[in-house]
Design an enzyme around this catalytic site. Structure first.
Site: not given
Ligand code: GCW
Length: 677
Positions: A260, A333, A361
Site C-alpha cells: 500500500e 483483509d 474497521e
C-alpha cells in the site's frame, strides 16, 4: 421496640442505597474489567514485586503468600488454596504477576475460592497489541478518540493500560502505526519510547516500534535504503544500539514493506527476506526480533487473496531465526468472515504471528456490538489449533504438523483516549478476548464473555446468562446483515463502514472496488477461486482444497468466497442461493433488533451512563443492519431478477435512495451518525 427496629432497618437500607448510587452506579467504563475495590491487605506476603503490590491492594481474601521457586517456565504459575491459605508460585516476577491477576479474576467473577489448585502457561510466547497510532495523535482505523502514546502521554492512563494488559496476559505492545513515519526512529522520539517502556516494564510489557523501511534516507540522510548496502546496514546497527541504550529490553521492529505504498526492499531490487534479515542482524546482539508483515498485494495480480502466499512461500527458510512473519488471519483483509490465510498451513520453516484486528474497521466501528472471540476461535479451529469446543478441529488436527510455528498473536488495538478506552463499552470485550485467547486459544467464546461480563458489569446471573448468549451470537448476526455466505469487501469507498456494492471511481484500482470481489452478473454471485477460476483453493492442503473446490462440499459460509454461485444453486436448506441470501440478510436484521430488545430488558442491572450509551449504539446498529440489507439485496436483485421471498420482511428503502446515502467520516473517526444523506 418493633418500631425502633423498623426505623433502624429503613436507615440501613437508605445508607445502602446512598452507597450504591455513589459507587456501583457511577460508572463510565474507564476502569475496564478492573473494577476491584482498593485496600491494603497485610495478610499478603511475598517478594517485592508488582504481583505482591497488586494483591496487597486488591486481594479481599485471607492469608496469601507469593513464592518464587525454581522449575517453572518464564511466565508460568501455580495458584492453590488449601486449609484457608492461598499460595502463588512461579519462577519469575512475570509468573507471579499472571498468577496474581488470575486470583483477582477468580475473586471478581465469584469463583469458589475455598479449595483449588491451578497451573497455567501461555500457548504463545509473544502476545502483542499493535497500535496504529500516528505521531500527530490520530489513530488509523481507531474509533475511540486519539492516541494514548502520541504526541504526549498521561502516566496514570499508561499505568492502567499496563495493568489491564497484564491482567489478560499481553506482554508486548507496538507503539505506532505500521504505516510508519520515519520520525519514529528520531532521537527525540526515542526518549518518549523510553518513558513509556519504563512505565510498562513492571507489568512485564515490552515495547516495540513500527519502522519505515526508508528511515536511513529520511532520518539518517543516506542516499539509499538498500538492505545490502554497507552504510545502510551500519545505520540500522547504530540505531539499534541507540535504542537499546535507552530501552534495554526493547522488543524489536514491526515492518510493513512494499505494501500500500510503503517503501521496502523490493524498491531496491531485493527480496522481503533481504530486508527483514538486515534488520534482524542489527537487532540480534540485543535479542530483538523483527515482525515482518505478509500483508502485500498488487493491483496487477488476478486474485488479491493469493498474493501473500505467492510472495512469501518461495522465501520459506530464508529468514533469520529472529524474524517472524506476521500474517493476517484471512488472505484478504480483516473481513467479517474470511477463510484462514493459507500461509498458516503452508509455511514449513518460518515462525509466524497471527495478526487479528481488534479494532472494528470492517465490523461497524465503535457503533456495532460485535464480540470477536467467535471469529478468532473459528480461525484457530481452522488452522488446527487445539480447542475443546471444535468439531472442525478434530478433523484438521493432522493437517498442520507445523502449527508449532505459530509463535505469536498480535491484535490491532481498538484503544484510544476516550473515557471508556474503546468507544463502545462492549468493544472492551474484544481487547479482553484477544489477550485471553493469545494465552489460551482453547478457551470457549462463552467462557470469555462470561468472565468479562462479570468483571465489567455484575455477577448477577439474570444479566450474565442472556448477555453471554447475546455476545456469542453477535458476530454471526453481523456477518448475516453485512456479508453473508462468503461475500466480502463490498464496503463504501473511502471508509469501511457502510454498504456500497456498486462503488467505483474513474481510474481506481479494481481491487479497491466491491465488484472485484462480488462479481455479480446474470448468472450468479461470488469470486471463482476454484481450479477453474483463480485456483486460490490450491494454496490449501489437499484435503481442504478438494473440499473448498467443490460447490457442494464447500462450507456455505464461504460459498461466494470460493465460487461464482448460480442464483438457482440449491443450498442445504433446500432454498435457492438467492432465497438463502435474502433469508440471511433478514436474519441479520432481526438479530440486530433482538440485541437491542435484550439490552433494553437489562436496564435494572446496569448503571445509567453505560446503559444509555450502549442502547444508543445498539439502535444505530439495528438501523445500519436494515441499511445493509436493503442496499445489498436491492443492488444484487438487479442481477438475479428474482423476487424477495414471501414470509420475510422486505426492504423498506429503494435502491436510488440507498445510493444517495453518504457517510461523512475519515479513517480516524467513529461515524457519529449511522448514515446521513
Ligand atoms: O486493512 C487495511 C487498512 C489500512 C491498514 C492496512 C494494513 C495500516 O484499511 O488502514 O493500514 O490494512 O493492515 O496495513
Amino acid at each position: 421496640m418493633k418500631r425502633t427496629r423498623y426505623i433502624l432497618l429503613l436507615l440501613l437500607l437508605s445508607a445502602a442505597n446512598i452507597h450504591l448510587s455513589m459507587t456501583a452506579w457511577a460508572e463510565d467504563g474507564h476502569s475496564l474489567w478492573l473494577r476491584m475495590a482498593a485496600g491494603d491487605n497485610p495478610q499478603v506476603t511475598g517478594p517485592a514485586c508488582t504481583a505482591t503490590s497488586e494483591l496487597r491492594q486488591y486481594w479481599q481474601g485471607g492469608q496469601l503468600e507469593l513464592k518464587k521457586t525454581r522449575g517453572y517456565g518464564d511466565e508460568d504459575y501455580t495458584i492453590a488454596c488449601q486449609d484457608g491459605k492461598t499460595t502463588v508460585m512461579a519462577s519469575t516476577d512475570a509468573g507471579l504477576l499472571y498468577g496474581a491477576f488470575r486470583l483477582l479474576r477468580m475473586q471478581q467473577t465469584g469463583a469458589d475460592m475455598s479449595r483449588f489448585n491451578i497451573s497455567s502457561s501461555p500457548a504463545y510466547s509473544l502476545r502483542l497489541l499493535n497500535h496504529w497510532d500516528n505521531p500527530n495523535g490520530t489513530v488509523e482505523r481507531g474509533f475511540a478518540g486519539h492516541s494514548i502514546f502520541w504526541p504526549s502521554v498521561n502516566d496514570d492512563i499508561l499505568l492502567l493500560y499496563a495493568r489491564a494488559n497484564a491482567s489478560i496476559g499481553i506482554n508486548g505492545t507496538v507503539l505506532n502505526n505500521v504505516n510508519a513515519k520515519p520520525q519514529a526512529l528520531a532521537t527525540e522520539n526515542l526518549q518518549q519510547v523510553k518513558h513509556i517502556a519504563d512505565i510498562l516494564r513492571p507489568y512485564h510489557i515490552r515495547v516495540y516500534l513500527s519502522v519505515n523501511f526508508a528511515s536511513p534516507i529520511h532520518v539518517g540522510g543516506l542516499k539509499t535504503a538498500d538492505p545490502l548496502d554497507k552504510e545502510v546496514r551500519a545505520w540500522w546497527k547504530k540505531k539499534a544500539d541507540e535504542i537499546y541504550k535507552l530501552v534495554p529490553d526493547f522488543g524489536g521492529f514491526l515492518v510493513k514493506a512494499n505494501s500500500e505504498g510503503e517503501p521496502g526492499p523490493c524498491d531496491f531490487g531485493r527480496s522481503h527476506a533481504d530486508g527483514a534479515n538486515m534488520m534482524a542482524d542489527a537487532l540480534k546482539p540485543h535479542k530483538g526480533i523483527v515482525m515482518w508483515r505478509a500483508f502485500v498485494y498488487n493491483p496487477q495480480d488476478k486474485d488479491r487473496a493469493k498474493q501473500a502466499y505467492n510472495e512469501f512461500m518461495p522465501l520459506d527458510g530464508q529468514f533469520r531465526p529472529n524474524v517472524i512473519l506476521q500474517v493476517k488471519n484471512g488472505p484478504v483483509d480483516f473481513q467479517p468472515r474470511e477463510p484462514y490465510s493459507p500461509l498458516f498451513t503452508a509455511l514449513q520453516k518460518t515462525p509466524m504471528a497471527a495478526e487479528l484486528q481488534v479494532t472494528q474497521e470492517y465490523l461497524g466501528a465503535a457503533n456495532h456490538l460485535v464480540f470477536l472471540a467467535p471469529m478468532w476461535r473459528e480461525f484457530f479451529d481452522e488452522i488446527g489449533v487445539r480447542s475443546e469446543e471444535s468439531e472442525v478441529n478434530k478433523a484438521r488436527q493432522l493437517l498442520t504438523p507445523n502449527s508449532s510455528l505459530l509463535t505469536a498473536v498480535a491484535g490491532v488495538a481498538n484503544i484510544g483516549n476516550d473515557t471508556n478506552w474503546c468507544g463502545h463499552d462492549f468493544a472492551q470485550a474484544n481487547w479482553y478476548a484477544l489477550g485471553r485467547l493469545a494465552w489460551d486459544p482453547s478457551l470457549k467464546s462463552e467462557t470469555i464473555a462470561d468472565e468479562w461480563l462479570r468483571q465489567t458489569f455484575t455477577n448477577d446471573e439474570h444479566f450474565v446468562k442472556p448477555m453471554t448468549q447475546l455476545m456469542v451470537q453477535s458476530r454471526e448476526t453481523c456477518v448475516s446483515y453485512m456479508m453473508p455466505l462468503g461475500l466480502h469487501h463490498i464496503f463504501a469507498g473511502g471508509h469501511h463502514y457502510g454498504p456500497e456494492p456498486w462503488y467505483t471511481e474513474p481510474g481506481i484500482r479494481p481491487d479497491w472496488t466491491p465488484a472485484y470481489y462480488h462479481r455479480a452478473d446474470a448468472e450468479g454471485l461470488g469470486f471463482d477461486r476454484t481450479k477453474n477460476g483463480t485456483d486460490a483453493v490450491s494454496q490449501y492442503p489437499a484435503e481442504v482444497c478438494s473440499q473448498l473446490n467443490d460447490i457442494n462440499s464447500c462450507p456455505e459460509k464461504y460459498l461466494a468466497w470460493f465460487h461464482h454461485v448460480p442464483w438457482q444453486h440449491r443450498m442445504h436448506s433446500g432454498r435457492t442461493f438467492w432465497d438463502e441470501l435474502c433469508y440471511k440478510y433478514a436474519e441479520g436484521v432481526s438479530g440486530a433488533r433482538q440485541m437491542l430488545a435484550q439490552w433494553d430488558a437489562m436496564k435494572q442491572y446496569v448503571d445509567e451512563e453505560r446503559f444509555n450509551d450502549i442502547q444508543r449504539r445498539l439502535r444505530i446498529q439495528a438501523r445500519d443492519a436494515e441499511w445493509w440489507r436493503d442496499a445489498c439485496l436491492l443492488y444484487f436483485q438487479q442481477f438475479s431478477k428474482l423476487p424477495i421471498p414471501q414470509g420475510i420482511e422486505h426492504p423498506v428503502h429503494n435502491l436510488d435512495e440507498m445510493m444517495q446515502f453518504k457517510i461523512r467520516i475519515s479513517m480516524y473517526e467513529n461515524p457519529v451518525r449511522g448514515y446521513t444523506k
